[in-house]
Design a protein around this motif. Structure first.
Motif, PDB file in Angstrom:
ATOM      1  N   GLU A 101     101.061 -23.330  35.956  1.00  0.00           N
ATOM      2  CA  GLU A 101     100.570 -23.192  34.603  1.00  0.00           C
ATOM      3  C   GLU A 101      99.425 -23.733  33.775  1.00  0.00           C
ATOM      4  O   GLU A 101      98.610 -23.544  33.245  1.00  0.00           O
ATOM      5  CB  GLU A 101     101.933 -23.391  33.795  1.00  0.00           C
ATOM      6  N   GLU A 102      99.529 -25.237  34.508  1.00  0.00           N
ATOM      7  CA  GLU A 102      98.343 -26.135  33.881  1.00  0.00           C
ATOM      8  C   GLU A 102      96.893 -25.726  34.736  1.00  0.00           C
ATOM      9  O   GLU A 102      95.893 -25.832  33.912  1.00  0.00           O
ATOM     10  CB  GLU A 102      98.767 -27.632  34.321  1.00  0.00           C
ATOM     11  N   GLU A 103      97.105 -25.386  36.028  1.00  0.00           N
ATOM     12  CA  GLU A 103      95.907 -24.966  36.527  1.00  0.00           C
ATOM     13  C   GLU A 103      95.472 -23.562  35.934  1.00  0.00           C
ATOM     14  O   GLU A 103      93.866 -23.479  35.691  1.00  0.00           O
ATOM     15  CB  GLU A 103      96.173 -24.780  38.157  1.00  0.00           C
ATOM     16  N   VAL A 104      96.130 -22.860  35.623  1.00  0.00           N
ATOM     17  CA  VAL A 104      95.706 -21.485  34.930  1.00  0.00           C
ATOM     18  C   VAL A 104      95.111 -21.934  33.614  1.00  0.00           C
ATOM     19  O   VAL A 104      93.990 -21.219  33.347  1.00  0.00           O
ATOM     20  CB  VAL A 104      96.823 -20.419  34.848  1.00  0.00           C
ATOM     21  N   LEU A 107      91.625 -23.214  34.402  1.00  0.00           N
ATOM     22  CA  LEU A 107      90.690 -22.063  34.793  1.00  0.00           C
ATOM     23  C   LEU A 107      90.428 -21.251  33.436  1.00  0.00           C
ATOM     24  O   LEU A 107      89.141 -20.654  33.422  1.00  0.00           O
ATOM     25  CB  LEU A 107      91.369 -21.458  35.901  1.00  0.00           C
ATOM     26  N   ARG A 108      91.365 -20.728  32.689  1.00  0.00           N
ATOM     27  CA  ARG A 108      90.862 -20.056  31.575  1.00  0.00           C
ATOM     28  C   ARG A 108      90.012 -20.783  30.758  1.00  0.00           C
ATOM     29  O   ARG A 108      89.090 -20.032  30.220  1.00  0.00           O
ATOM     30  CB  ARG A 108      92.428 -19.799  30.745  1.00  0.00           C
ATOM     31  N   ASP A 109      90.135 -22.000  30.606  1.00  0.00           N
ATOM     32  CA  ASP A 109      89.173 -22.773  29.518  1.00  0.00           C
ATOM     33  C   ASP A 109      87.598 -22.571  30.326  1.00  0.00           C
ATOM     34  O   ASP A 109      86.707 -22.319  29.657  1.00  0.00           O
ATOM     35  CB  ASP A 109      89.388 -24.111  29.284  1.00  0.00           C
ATOM     36  N   PRO A 115      78.404 -18.869  31.040  1.00  0.00           N
ATOM     37  CA  PRO A 115      77.559 -17.932  30.323  1.00  0.00           C
ATOM     38  C   PRO A 115      77.956 -16.358  30.499  1.00  0.00           C
ATOM     39  O   PRO A 115      78.792 -15.988  31.552  1.00  0.00           O
ATOM     40  CB  PRO A 115      76.250 -17.992  31.224  1.00  0.00           C
ATOM     41  N   PRO A 116      77.476 -15.658  29.551  1.00  0.00           N
ATOM     42  CA  PRO A 116      78.236 -14.080  29.529  1.00  0.00           C
ATOM     43  C   PRO A 116      78.088 -13.384  30.911  1.00  0.00           C
ATOM     44  O   PRO A 116      79.083 -12.727  31.455  1.00  0.00           O
ATOM     45  CB  PRO A 116      77.457 -13.545  28.371  1.00  0.00           C
ATOM     46  N   GLY A 117      76.915 -13.436  31.406  1.00  0.00           N
ATOM     47  CA  GLY A 117      76.643 -12.777  32.637  1.00  0.00           C
ATOM     48  C   GLY A 117      77.550 -13.368  34.019  1.00  0.00           C
ATOM     49  O   GLY A 117      77.997 -12.333  34.456  1.00  0.00           O
ATOM     50  N   ALA A 118      77.583 -14.655  33.936  1.00  0.00           N
ATOM     51  CA  ALA A 118      78.245 -15.055  35.021  1.00  0.00           C
ATOM     52  C   ALA A 118      79.931 -14.687  34.710  1.00  0.00           C
ATOM     53  O   ALA A 118      80.488 -14.457  35.701  1.00  0.00           O
ATOM     54  CB  ALA A 118      78.345 -16.716  35.121  1.00  0.00           C
ATOM     55  N   ARG A 119      80.344 -14.845  33.538  1.00  0.00           N
ATOM     56  CA  ARG A 119      81.721 -14.561  33.312  1.00  0.00           C
ATOM     57  C   ARG A 119      81.920 -13.051  33.720  1.00  0.00           C
ATOM     58  O   ARG A 119      82.975 -12.586  34.227  1.00  0.00           O
ATOM     59  CB  ARG A 119      81.860 -14.850  31.768  1.00  0.00           C
TER      60      ARG A 119
END
Length: 189
Positions: A101-104, A107-109, A115-119
């Protein structure tokens, strides 16, 4: 330092415990432990306090796990005869669930900071299962551009995990019982 970082620490503990009252109890334990622990010079006091808080949460999870194990043994020994049979819990241990849960959360943050393209390239590739050629077509860029976006995103995620202390954690190495892929393993969907 505890007074200075109290609001952050209580939020951190509440997020890990899911209960503000338990978080306050853990903060009091942290206060006592910090006041009674003799240490040498500490380079980053804030990080030290958060690491102590993290360990207190893990200790609490381990304590619950031991208590549940003792209660199961008590039930299995026949000291208590339940009306339904008691089966072992097939879910992952509470400690592993907390680590995942902490790792997720980390990663979510980290994904939100991309940047929008990489995301977009990362989401299409890793979460939606598109091939790099298909992503290039969808995004209107070259396949090389897609590869660069994904490489930058993966580097950012690895750095975020490493900075949070989770890069070497068990949760990073295993996903649903199988090894997690790294970007250098050469596998393309």
């Amino acid at each position: 330092m505890l007074n200075e970082h109290r609001p952050e620490l209580v939020r951190f503990l509440t997020a890990r415990c899911g209960n503000s009252n338990e978080a306050e109890d853990l903060f009091q334990e942290l206060w006592l432990k910090a006041a009674t622990t003799v240490t040498g010079p500490i380079a980053n006091g804030r990080a030290y306090l958060f690491r102590m808080a993290h360990h207190l949460v893990l200790d609490r999870v381990r304590e619950r796990t031991r208590r549940m194990r003792r209660e199961r043994i008590w039930l299995d020994d026949g000291a208590y005869a339940p009306t339904e049979s008691v089966h072992s819990d097939p879910s992952p241990s509470a400690e592993n669930a907390l680590l995942v849960e902490e790792e997720v959360e980390v990663l979510r943050d980290a994904i939100a900071q991309l940047p929008p393209g990489a995301r977009r390239a990362l989401v299409l590739y890793r979460f939606e299962g598109h091939s790099q050629a298909n992503i290039a077509s969808l995004m209107g860029i070259s396949r090389s551009g897609v590869e660069k976006h994904i490489a930058a995103a993966m580097r950012h995620l690895r750095d975020a995990l490493a900075n949070s202390g989770y890069f070497d954690g068990a949760a990073s190495k295993e996903v649903d019982g199988r090894e997690a892929r790294t970007p250098s393993d050469g596998k393309d969907r």
